[in-house]
Design an enzyme around this catalytic site. Sequence first.
Site, PDB file in Angstrom:
ATOM      1  N   THR A 318      43.264  24.211 -35.926  1.00  0.00           N
ATOM      2  CA  THR A 318      43.154  23.144 -36.479  1.00  0.00           C
ATOM      3  C   THR A 318      44.184  21.747 -36.219  1.00  0.00           C
ATOM      4  O   THR A 318      44.198  20.836 -35.869  1.00  0.00           O
ATOM      5  CB  THR A 318      41.921  22.857 -37.688  1.00  0.00           C
ATOM      6  OG1 THR A 318      40.620  23.923 -38.310  1.00  0.00           O
ATOM      7  CG2 THR A 318      41.975  21.221 -38.518  1.00  0.00           C
ATOM      8  N   TRP A 321      45.016  21.333 -32.371  1.00  0.00           N
ATOM      9  CA  TRP A 321      43.718  20.957 -31.763  1.00  0.00           C
ATOM     10  C   TRP A 321      44.109  19.772 -31.829  1.00  0.00           C
ATOM     11  O   TRP A 321      43.958  18.272 -31.583  1.00  0.00           O
ATOM     12  CB  TRP A 321      42.308  20.893 -32.779  1.00  0.00           C
ATOM     13  CG  TRP A 321      41.098  19.908 -32.201  1.00  0.00           C
ATOM     14  CD1 TRP A 321      40.519  20.342 -31.063  1.00  0.00           C
ATOM     15  CD2 TRP A 321      40.690  18.537 -32.205  1.00  0.00           C
ATOM     16  NE1 TRP A 321      39.595  18.998 -31.210  1.00  0.00           N
ATOM     17  CE2 TRP A 321      39.879  17.739 -32.178  1.00  0.00           C
ATOM     18  CE3 TRP A 321      41.260  17.900 -33.599  1.00  0.00           C
ATOM     19  CZ2 TRP A 321      39.467  16.678 -32.270  1.00  0.00           C
ATOM     20  CZ3 TRP A 321      40.817  16.673 -33.999  1.00  0.00           C
ATOM     21  CH2 TRP A 321      39.644  16.216 -33.490  1.00  0.00           C
ATOM     22  N   HIS A 322      45.185  18.766 -33.511  1.00  0.00           N
ATOM     23  CA  HIS A 322      45.491  17.884 -34.051  1.00  0.00           C
ATOM     24  C   HIS A 322      46.520  17.183 -32.800  1.00  0.00           C
ATOM     25  O   HIS A 322      46.551  15.890 -32.356  1.00  0.00           O
ATOM     26  CB  HIS A 322      45.887  17.996 -35.089  1.00  0.00           C
ATOM     27  CG  HIS A 322      44.457  17.214 -36.252  1.00  0.00           C
ATOM     28  ND1 HIS A 322      44.129  18.402 -36.684  1.00  0.00           N
ATOM     29  CD2 HIS A 322      43.820  15.927 -36.174  1.00  0.00           C
ATOM     30  CE1 HIS A 322      42.497  18.048 -37.098  1.00  0.00           C
ATOM     31  NE2 HIS A 322      42.840  16.344 -37.543  1.00  0.00           N
ATOM     32  N   GLY A 323      47.525  18.269 -32.235  1.00  0.00           N
ATOM     33  CA  GLY A 323      48.611  17.655 -31.305  1.00  0.00           C
ATOM     34  C   GLY A 323      49.537  18.536 -31.083  1.00  0.00           C
ATOM     35  O   GLY A 323      49.557  19.485 -32.017  1.00  0.00           O
ATOM     36  N   PHE A 469      44.245  11.905 -30.294  1.00  0.00           N
ATOM     37  CA  PHE A 469      43.678  13.532 -30.226  1.00  0.00           C
ATOM     38  C   PHE A 469      42.369  13.606 -29.005  1.00  0.00           C
ATOM     39  O   PHE A 469      42.321  14.926 -28.804  1.00  0.00           O
ATOM     40  CB  PHE A 469      42.590  14.150 -31.479  1.00  0.00           C
ATOM     41  CG  PHE A 469      44.213  13.549 -32.670  1.00  0.00           C
ATOM     42  CD1 PHE A 469      45.666  14.084 -32.387  1.00  0.00           C
ATOM     43  CD2 PHE A 469      44.142  13.246 -34.203  1.00  0.00           C
ATOM     44  CE1 PHE A 469      46.439  13.942 -33.325  1.00  0.00           C
ATOM     45  CE2 PHE A 469      45.271  12.198 -34.764  1.00  0.00           C
ATOM     46  CZ  PHE A 469      46.471  12.834 -34.227  1.00  0.00           C
TER      47      PHE A 469
END
Length: 469
Positions: A318, A321-323, A469
Amino acid sequence: MAFSELKFVFLFLPLALLAHKVMPMRGKNLILALLSLLFFAWGSPEYVLLMLAIVAFNYFSGLLIGEKKAENDPSGAKYALVSAVAANLLMLGFFKYWGFLLENVNAVFGTHLATRITSMPIGVSFFTFSVLSYLFDVYRDKAEAQHNIVHFTLFVTFFPKLVSGPIVPYAEMERQILERKIGPAHFGRGSRLFLIGLSKKVLLADTLGKTFYALSALEPGELSVVSAWLGAVSYALMLYFDFGGYSDMALGLAEMFGFTFQKNFDYPYMSASITEFWRRWHISLGAWFRDYVYIPLGGSREGKARTVRNLLIVWLLTGIWHGANWTFLVWGLYYGLLLLLEKFVFAKILEKIPNFVRRIPTLLLVIIGWVFFFSPSLGSAFRWLGSMLGLGAGGLLDSTAKYYLSGCAIILVISAFGAFPLAAKLGNQALRRRRWPVYVSVAWFAALMILCIAGMTVSTYSSFLYFQF
């Protein structure tokens, strides 16, 4: 092109609604697919061919998986799935993480590899997760492979959800692509929801952003305690109304065209635990990781050790995934550890504490987490947290804090009130008590529209935070 730009509200959207309205029913999906590709091209013109290639690749991959399943060839279906998933993840990894990887290689080995990567396709994380859900569902017999290329293109590119979600499962959208209701009632609900989301974005998030970005431009270690907390609270509210407002607009736009999607936010700041917070914040992303990562890994069914492993994997992913930044990785692990503590250490204690008491430490922990989320580096994050704890050089209260606090106090109070369901409840009750609720409602939404137009006209900041994102 953001939903809060004048050219979208007064050019793209009216033309899209008109084209969709005049098109006969059998052509509505085609016109929506073409409009969605146009919307994508407006934001990422250099990647139109790539998007078409992604659509074609996953369309044929889904057909191949479905064909192998029909032939009772599980190994062939698995090979087709793994190959397609790997290709999608490699594409996502290149755009989001290749530069980050080279930066760390340079730092470790003292090399000077070029790390500059061209701009990412808008919404790359969102539409990649959408096609992955489709491939997994076809493989797991939860959905049939889509044979209509127009319908599949619409699923992948549908512009309301394309660039910042919500991540709509294929099975949820498939039924509505084939058959949906389109009428004045849907358009009315959709337009009201769109305007509510637009108001959250333009009137609240953009205004709060002025305070946050001004404070974030200062050296974190020089902030006073009040300045640091003011910046963190401003960001927490700004992100909620920015992303939550976008989600409202996306749901409203989808409703205008006859699609109904599940809500993506449910007043997360009223949560009494971190577990509850993640059931209310970015609901579609949490559901995706639950359905396609956590449960396939075994969830919590195979003992405490594997549950701990599975939770940490999910939250590591998680964060990633955001960066592409160590701050996102730490942010993800931060929540993973908090959830493990709630589940295995403090569960019995928390059960004895009333919800209204638990909401305060939960909110404080969430605000602390946002510091890692918005900081450009881990060092910056820890310096900001140090200032929040009084360890910085700015003292308790300085002139900077007084200046920005006096300028944003009203909008902070309004935003804090609007972040809880009481505001919507009181508004709905007030409208119902009126003798002419329709006229009052029209006047209210007309006033919001006028204020939003004024805000969009003078705003210097309009892009959505989750576009990155």
